[in-house]
Scaffold this motif. Sequence first.
Motif, short mmCIF file in Angstrom:
data_model
loop_
_atom_site.label_atom_id
_atom_site.label_comp_id
_atom_site.label_asym_id
_atom_site.label_seq_id
_atom_site.Cartn_x
_atom_site.Cartn_y
_atom_site.Cartn_z
N SER A 253 5.19 51.72 60.35
CA SER A 253 5.50 53.10 60.73
C SER A 253 6.94 53.23 61.19
O SER A 253 7.64 54.19 60.85
CB SER A 253 4.55 53.56 61.84
OG SER A 253 4.87 54.86 62.25
N ALA A 254 7.42 52.26 61.95
CA ALA A 254 8.81 52.28 62.43
C ALA A 254 9.78 52.17 61.26
O ALA A 254 10.83 52.80 61.25
CB ALA A 254 9.04 51.16 63.42
N LYS B 197 4.63 60.93 65.91
CA LYS B 197 4.02 60.63 64.63
C LYS B 197 2.56 60.18 64.82
O LYS B 197 1.66 60.61 64.10
CB LYS B 197 4.80 59.53 63.91
CG LYS B 197 4.36 59.30 62.49
CD LYS B 197 4.99 58.10 61.83
CE LYS B 197 6.48 58.11 61.80
NZ LYS B 197 7.04 57.00 61.01
N PHE B 198 2.32 59.33 65.81
CA PHE B 198 0.97 58.86 66.10
C PHE B 198 0.07 60.03 66.47
O PHE B 198 -1.05 60.15 65.99
CB PHE B 198 1.01 57.83 67.23
CG PHE B 198 -0.34 57.33 67.63
CD1 PHE B 198 -0.95 56.30 66.93
CD2 PHE B 198 -1.02 57.87 68.71
CE1 PHE B 198 -2.20 55.84 67.29
CE2 PHE B 198 -2.26 57.42 69.08
CZ PHE B 198 -2.87 56.40 68.36
N SER B 199 0.57 60.91 67.35
CA SER B 199 -0.23 62.06 67.77
C SER B 199 -0.54 62.97 66.60
O SER B 199 -1.66 63.45 66.46
CB SER B 199 0.52 62.85 68.85
OG SER B 199 0.67 62.07 70.00
N PHE B 200 0.46 63.21 65.76
CA PHE B 200 0.26 64.08 64.61
C PHE B 200 -0.77 63.51 63.66
O PHE B 200 -1.64 64.21 63.15
CB PHE B 200 1.60 64.29 63.90
CG PHE B 200 1.53 65.30 62.80
CD1 PHE B 200 1.48 66.65 63.09
CD2 PHE B 200 1.51 64.90 61.48
CE1 PHE B 200 1.41 67.59 62.08
CE2 PHE B 200 1.44 65.83 60.46
CZ PHE B 200 1.40 67.17 60.76
N ARG B 201 -0.70 62.20 63.42
CA ARG B 201 -1.64 61.56 62.49
C ARG B 201 -3.07 61.54 63.03
O ARG B 201 -4.02 61.42 62.27
CB ARG B 201 -1.19 60.14 62.20
CG ARG B 201 -0.01 60.09 61.28
CD ARG B 201 0.39 58.68 60.95
NE ARG B 201 1.51 58.68 60.02
CZ ARG B 201 2.21 57.62 59.71
NH1 ARG B 201 1.92 56.46 60.26
NH2 ARG B 201 3.20 57.70 58.88
N HIS B 202 -3.22 61.65 64.33
CA HIS B 202 -4.55 61.63 64.94
C HIS B 202 -5.02 63.03 65.33
O HIS B 202 -5.88 63.19 66.18
CB HIS B 202 -4.57 60.69 66.13
CG HIS B 202 -4.52 59.25 65.71
ND1 HIS B 202 -3.34 58.60 65.44
CD2 HIS B 202 -5.51 58.36 65.48
CE1 HIS B 202 -3.60 57.36 65.07
NE2 HIS B 202 -4.90 57.19 65.07
N GLY B 203 -4.43 64.04 64.69
CA GLY B 203 -4.91 65.41 64.86
C GLY B 203 -4.51 66.09 66.14
O GLY B 203 -5.06 67.13 66.49
N GLU C 244 11.12 55.69 70.20
CA GLU C 244 9.81 55.67 70.86
C GLU C 244 9.18 57.06 70.84
O GLU C 244 8.00 57.20 70.53
CB GLU C 244 9.95 55.18 72.30
CG GLU C 244 8.64 55.12 73.03
CD GLU C 244 8.78 54.63 74.47
OE1 GLU C 244 7.76 54.58 75.16
OE2 GLU C 244 9.91 54.31 74.89
N ALA C 245 9.95 58.08 71.15
CA ALA C 245 9.43 59.45 71.14
C ALA C 245 8.97 59.85 69.75
O ALA C 245 7.90 60.46 69.58
CB ALA C 245 10.49 60.41 71.66
#
Length: 88
Positions: A27-28, A51-57, A45-46
Amino acid sequence: YPTIFKLALDILPIQGSAVPCERVFSSAKETMTDRRNRIAAELMEALQMLKFSFRHGRHLDFTAGMNKDTELHELEESILVNDQRNGG
């Protein structure tokens, strides 16, 4: 066999592969491209967290809780005033 027991306790818990770690690096790599090679660590980091939050809805909603009619009108007026001040 106390030595073998201690050795087993050190070696057996090691994962065969670190899939979560590999996903983070992949991902990085998508974020840190050749054209974006000077991203500061804090920004990286931000971006990864977003990206993580977006991918997990967990999408960001910047207008949540806004009284859209009133606040949108105030925002439009503010933009017009700023444009007039800047000669636009």
